[in-house]
Design a protein around this motif. Structure first.
Motif, PDB file in Angstrom:
ATOM      1  N   ALA A 121       0.893  -1.165  -0.023  1.00 46.08           N
ATOM      2  CA  ALA A 121      -0.084   0.286  -0.198  1.00 46.08           C
ATOM      3  C   ALA A 121       1.077   1.241  -0.005  1.00 46.08           C
ATOM      4  N   PRO A 122       0.370   2.246  -0.707  1.00 48.46           N
ATOM      5  CA  PRO A 122       1.297   3.572  -0.831  1.00 48.46           C
ATOM      6  C   PRO A 122       1.797   4.048   0.608  1.00 48.46           C
ATOM      7  N   GLU A 123       0.938   3.891   1.569  1.00 42.16           N
ATOM      8  CA  GLU A 123       1.301   4.539   2.841  1.00 42.16           C
ATOM      9  C   GLU A 123       2.303   3.701   3.844  1.00 42.16           C
ATOM     10  N   THR A 124       2.397   2.428   3.411  1.00 40.62           N
ATOM     11  CA  THR A 124       3.050   1.517   4.122  1.00 40.62           C
ATOM     12  C   THR A 124       4.139   0.997   3.326  1.00 40.62           C
ATOM     13  N   GLY A 125       4.089   0.983   2.077  1.00 46.84           N
ATOM     14  CA  GLY A 125       5.302   0.321   1.365  1.00 46.84           C
ATOM     15  C   GLY A 125       4.880  -1.194   1.365  1.00 46.84           C
ATOM     16  N   PHE A 126       5.873  -2.012   1.063  1.00 48.12           N
ATOM     17  CA  PHE A 126       5.657  -3.682   1.130  1.00 48.12           C
ATOM     18  C   PHE A 126       5.419  -3.844   2.704  1.00 48.12           C
ATOM     19  N   GLU A 127       4.604  -4.963   2.852  1.00 49.40           N
ATOM     20  CA  GLU A 127       4.248  -5.456   4.310  1.00 49.40           C
ATOM     21  C   GLU A 127       4.472  -6.939   3.976  1.00 49.40           C
ATOM     22  N   PHE A 128       5.220  -7.529   5.230  1.00 48.65           N
ATOM     23  CA  PHE A 128       5.486  -8.982   5.443  1.00 48.65           C
ATOM     24  C   PHE A 128       4.793  -9.326   6.590  1.00 48.65           C
ATOM     25  N   GLY A 129       4.126 -10.528   6.397  1.00 44.42           N
ATOM     26  CA  GLY A 129       3.195 -11.199   7.379  1.00 44.42           C
ATOM     27  C   GLY A 129       3.367 -12.423   7.682  1.00 44.42           C
ATOM     28  N   LEU A 130       2.615 -13.170   8.721  1.00 41.73           N
ATOM     29  CA  LEU A 130       2.556 -14.357   8.909  1.00 41.73           C
ATOM     30  C   LEU A 130       1.170 -14.620   9.673  1.00 41.73           C
ATOM     31  N   SER A 131       0.266 -15.422   9.008  1.00 42.80           N
ATOM     32  CA  SER A 131      -0.801 -15.796   9.490  1.00 42.80           C
ATOM     33  C   SER A 131      -1.085 -17.255   9.980  1.00 42.80           C
ATOM     34  N   SER A 132      -1.727 -17.342  11.173  1.00 44.85           N
ATOM     35  CA  SER A 132      -2.053 -18.684  11.484  1.00 44.85           C
ATOM     36  C   SER A 132      -3.341 -19.047  12.149  1.00 44.85           C
ATOM     37  N   LEU A 133      -3.903 -20.228  12.219  1.00 41.23           N
ATOM     38  CA  LEU A 133      -5.263 -20.426  12.517  1.00 41.23           C
ATOM     39  C   LEU A 133      -5.209 -22.155  13.351  1.00 41.23           C
ATOM     40  N   LEU A 134      -5.528 -21.804  14.534  1.00 38.36           N
ATOM     41  CA  LEU A 134      -5.866 -23.073  15.361  1.00 38.36           C
ATOM     42  C   LEU A 134      -7.595 -23.407  15.381  1.00 38.36           C
TER      43      LEU A 134
END
Length: 375
Positions: A54-67
């Motif tokens: 997104a322009p206001e954040t630049g690249f975002e790196f994340g990790l999602s998990s589900l239990l």
């Protein structure tokens, strides 16, 4: 996240496995985390990386998990879920999201809530059904949210109980756009508000993340007052009605009607807001905001498609309006959105899909990647 454009998680995962393919221990760890080999009633866990821009954040790196689990590992109990998502951006922003829908044994208790901690910019387009400017202001802030409902079953499928909402904005800054000067709304300099209330919920869904058949209805009330520790005094009622009808063996027709109705001195971040990953997909969350909102959406889901065991699809449409008072709702301020989605069967034994939706609105497209359906 203000703009939910989380893309390419499966590609990132494949690249990770390819790069680390020579490390058998790492490969076994990845394969175990993304497989669905648990026996009926046993807890299941899965994670996947995400990438966004997104322009206001630049690249975002994340990790999602589900239990996923069932109380006492009894398959007759409803499926409970806890989702965790953490992210960081190249501009130094970060956050942690936790969502929970936990059912006790024989549905005696139902704990429903979410938690958020993030340092993340918010786009502000003004307040009202027709905000004054198209170029948003940028509000950078630390945001903390804790909201939980602890509900007790009173008769089958009907729950009632208290609700707590804690929301805080701090370390804020307000950056005006070049071609428009906004009046700074309540809460821009930081705010802390604590609400207490109660919720009445009817819920006969068995799988919260992918409802094949059922009905959900909620009516809740929250009051924020100085004697509770709130900076502002206001109160509100929220209503949420959802219906799910099977069409044939694989298809589902779902609809939702949702409303927020507030009175008092309300900080900008707690007004009723249109848009986001759940309702009115295609609009930025908060693109339109005011004290009151009415919204509805309908969605047809193919789970899975007739020629595939893993892939599904969806098509959806919605309409909503915001207004300063209930009496000032008008048809000319109704906004519409719609879109299509791709589904991937993440947990075959639990019937849980990963969804990638693209929603279209007057502002253009937005992308959303989450575990489970939008509603």
């Amino acid at each position: 996240m203000p703009i939910c454009q989380r893309l390419l998680p499966i590609l990132c995962l494949c690249l990770s496995i390819s790069v680390w393919g020579q490390d058998s221990r790492f490969r076994r760890f990845i394969q175990k985390a993304i497989s669905d080999t648990t026996a009926p009633g046993q807890p299941s866990y899965r994670f996947y990386p995400t990438l966004a821009y997104a322009p206001e954040t630049g690249f975002e790196f994340g990790l999602s998990s589900l239990l996923l689990f069932q109380a006492k590992r009894d398959t007759l109990n409803r499926l409970s879920e806890v989702q965790v998502f953490g992210f960081g951006t190249v501009k130094g922003q970060y956050g942690l999201w936790i969502d929970n829908a936990v059912y006790g044994d024989k549905d005696r208790w139902f704990v429903l809530g979410r938690m958020r901690f993030q340092k993340f910019p918010l786009l502000y387009f003004g307040i009202g059904p027709k905000p004054p400017g198209k170029e948003p202001a940028l509000i950078d802030a630390n945001y903390l949210l804790f909201r939980q409902r602890v509900l007790r079953k009173i008769i089958p499928n009907l729950f009632i109980g208290p609700e707590l909402d804690y929301q805080q904005l701090y370390n804020t800054s307000f950056l005006q756009p070049e071609n428009y000067l906004y009046e700074k709304p309540l809460g821009t300099d930081g705010t802390l508000n604590i609400g207490l209330g109660a919720a009445l919920v009817f819920d006969n869904r068995h799988n919260v993340l992918n409802v094949r058949k059922g009905f959900f209805g909620e009516l809740s009330f929250l009051s924020y007052q100085p004697h509770l520790g709130s900076e502002y005094a206001f109160h509100g009622i929220s209503a949420d009605v959802r219906s799910f009808r099977p069409i044939g063996r694989r298809n589902v027709l779902a609809w939702q009607v949702y409303g927020n109705f507030f009175r008092g001195n309300i900080p900008f971040n707690q007004l009723a807001m249109m848009g986001g990953e759940m309702i009115m997909r295609g609009y930025y969350s908060g693109r339109y905001r005011d004290k009151n909102m009415l919204a509805a959406q309908i969605e047809h889901r193919w789970l899975p498609l007739g020629f595939s065991k893993r892939f599904g699809a969806a098509v959806f449409a919605g309409a909503a309006a915001v207004a300063p008072t209930i009496g000032t709702f008008t048809t000319k301020h109704i906004r519409t959105s719609g879109g299509v989605g791709l589904r991937y069967l993440l947990f075959p034994k639990k019937d849980i899909y990963l969804r990638l939706d693209v929603g279209f609105s007057e502002d253009g497209p937005n992308f959303y990647l989450f575990t489970g359906e939008a509603f």
